[in-house]
Scaffold this motif. Structure first.
Motif, PDB file in Angstrom:
ATOM      1  N   SER A  20      10.833  -1.854   7.470  1.00 47.64           N
ATOM      2  CA  SER A  20      11.568  -1.835   8.739  1.00 47.64           C
ATOM      3  C   SER A  20      12.980  -1.288   8.563  1.00 47.64           C
ATOM      4  O   SER A  20      13.529  -0.691   9.481  1.00 47.64           O
ATOM      5  N   VAL A  21      13.565  -1.469   7.378  1.00 47.49           N
ATOM      6  CA  VAL A  21      14.926  -1.003   7.117  1.00 47.49           C
ATOM      7  C   VAL A  21      14.936   0.432   6.593  1.00 47.49           C
ATOM      8  O   VAL A  21      15.672   1.284   7.090  1.00 47.49           O
ATOM      9  N   LEU A  22      14.132   0.700   5.576  1.00 47.83           N
ATOM     10  CA  LEU A  22      14.171   2.007   4.917  1.00 47.83           C
ATOM     11  C   LEU A  22      13.200   3.016   5.504  1.00 47.83           C
ATOM     12  O   LEU A  22      13.342   4.213   5.275  1.00 47.83           O
ATOM     13  N   GLY A  23      12.221   2.530   6.244  1.00 55.35           N
ATOM     14  CA  GLY A  23      11.229   3.411   6.852  1.00 55.35           C
ATOM     15  C   GLY A  23       9.989   3.550   5.986  1.00 55.35           C
ATOM     16  O   GLY A  23      10.053   3.466   4.757  1.00 55.35           O
ATOM     17  N   ASP A  24       8.872   3.766   6.651  1.00 54.38           N
ATOM     18  CA  ASP A  24       7.601   3.899   5.940  1.00 54.38           C
ATOM     19  C   ASP A  24       7.606   5.057   4.957  1.00 54.38           C
ATOM     20  O   ASP A  24       7.094   4.933   3.845  1.00 54.38           O
ATOM     21  N   ALA A  25       8.171   6.202   5.348  1.00 53.37           N
ATOM     22  CA  ALA A  25       8.148   7.382   4.480  1.00 53.37           C
ATOM     23  C   ALA A  25       8.842   7.091   3.148  1.00 53.37           C
ATOM     24  O   ALA A  25       8.324   7.440   2.077  1.00 53.37           O
ATOM     25  N   HIS A  26      10.004   6.439   3.197  1.00 57.78           N
ATOM     26  CA  HIS A  26      10.734   6.123   1.967  1.00 57.78           C
ATOM     27  C   HIS A  26       9.924   5.168   1.083  1.00 57.78           C
ATOM     28  O   HIS A  26       9.782   5.398  -0.125  1.00 57.78           O
ATOM     29  N   VAL A  27       9.403   4.114   1.675  1.00 57.59           N
ATOM     30  CA  VAL A  27       8.663   3.121   0.903  1.00 57.59           C
ATOM     31  C   VAL A  27       7.373   3.725   0.360  1.00 57.59           C
ATOM     32  O   VAL A  27       7.006   3.497  -0.803  1.00 57.59           O
ATOM     33  N   ASP A  28       6.698   4.527   1.159  1.00 55.03           N
ATOM     34  CA  ASP A  28       5.479   5.185   0.681  1.00 55.03           C
ATOM     35  C   ASP A  28       5.779   6.092  -0.512  1.00 55.03           C
ATOM     36  O   ASP A  28       5.022   6.109  -1.492  1.00 55.03           O
ATOM     37  N   ARG A  29       6.894   6.844  -0.449  1.00 54.96           N
ATOM     38  CA  ARG A  29       7.285   7.702  -1.586  1.00 54.96           C
ATOM     39  C   ARG A  29       7.545   6.866  -2.834  1.00 54.96           C
ATOM     40  O   ARG A  29       7.106   7.214  -3.932  1.00 54.96           O
ATOM     41  N   ALA A  30       8.258   5.762  -2.664  1.00 57.71           N
ATOM     42  CA  ALA A  30       8.555   4.891  -3.807  1.00 57.71           C
ATOM     43  C   ALA A  30       7.270   4.320  -4.401  1.00 57.71           C
ATOM     44  O   ALA A  30       7.122   4.250  -5.632  1.00 57.71           O
ATOM     45  N   GLU A  31       6.349   3.929  -3.557  1.00 57.15           N
ATOM     46  CA  GLU A  31       5.091   3.365  -4.050  1.00 57.15           C
ATOM     47  C   GLU A  31       4.253   4.421  -4.764  1.00 57.15           C
ATOM     48  O   GLU A  31       3.665   4.148  -5.808  1.00 57.15           O
ATOM     49  N   ARG A  32       4.226   5.635  -4.214  1.00 56.73           N
ATOM     50  CA  ARG A  32       3.475   6.716  -4.868  1.00 56.73           C
ATOM     51  C   ARG A  32       4.076   7.085  -6.224  1.00 56.73           C
ATOM     52  O   ARG A  32       3.362   7.441  -7.153  1.00 56.73           O
TER      53      ARG A  32
END
Length: 135
Positions: A20-32
């Motif tokens: 909710s804070v960093l956005g899905d795109a950022h978190v998805d990149r970090a997870e990948r």
């Protein structure tokens, strides 16, 4: 390492707040980008920073955002400053709020730290404005 386990409730809450804070795109990149080597660290920050700290009641995301920006700026964590300036689009912290936070940095942590943070924020604002078509 690489061991599969059931995420804790705090981790799941933290992941939701982080998104909710960093956005899905950022978190998805970090997870990948996560590997067996750094996955424990990613889990730690998701559970601790986001699930234990950012998910606490009492302060709004706006307030947490301003404090986080001031601390990151004071410590000279430039990449994190940029990331959290961008995140203010999701936290409700305004550009005026960010300016006020960096004024505190100037007085309590030093003018060079605030100057660098302001430079970074201006660059991020220009990128955000270009992305949104604003001037």
């Amino acid at each position: 390492m690489g061991e599969l386990h059931q995420p804790s409730r705090r981790y799941r809450e933290g992941l939701a707040v982080r998104r909710s804070v960093l956005g899905d795109a950022h978190v998805d990149r970090a997870e990948r980008a996560s590997t067996d080597f750094d996955r424990p660290f990613q889990e730690l920050i998701t559970e601790t920073a986001w699930g234990n700290l950012w998910a606490r009641p009492g302060w709004t995301k706006r307030e947490r955002s301003m404090v986080t920006l001031a601390l990151l700026a004071a410590l000279g964590h430039d990449e994190e400053v940029a990331m959290h300036v961008r995140a203010t689009a999701n936290t409700g912290a305004t550009r005026e709020d960010i300016c006020e936070a960096f004024l505190h940095v100037a007085v309590y942590a030093g003018v060079p730290a605030a100057n660098q943070a302001i430079k970074i924020a201006k660059q991020v604002f220009a990128e955000m404005d270009a992305e949104s078509g604003a001037k």
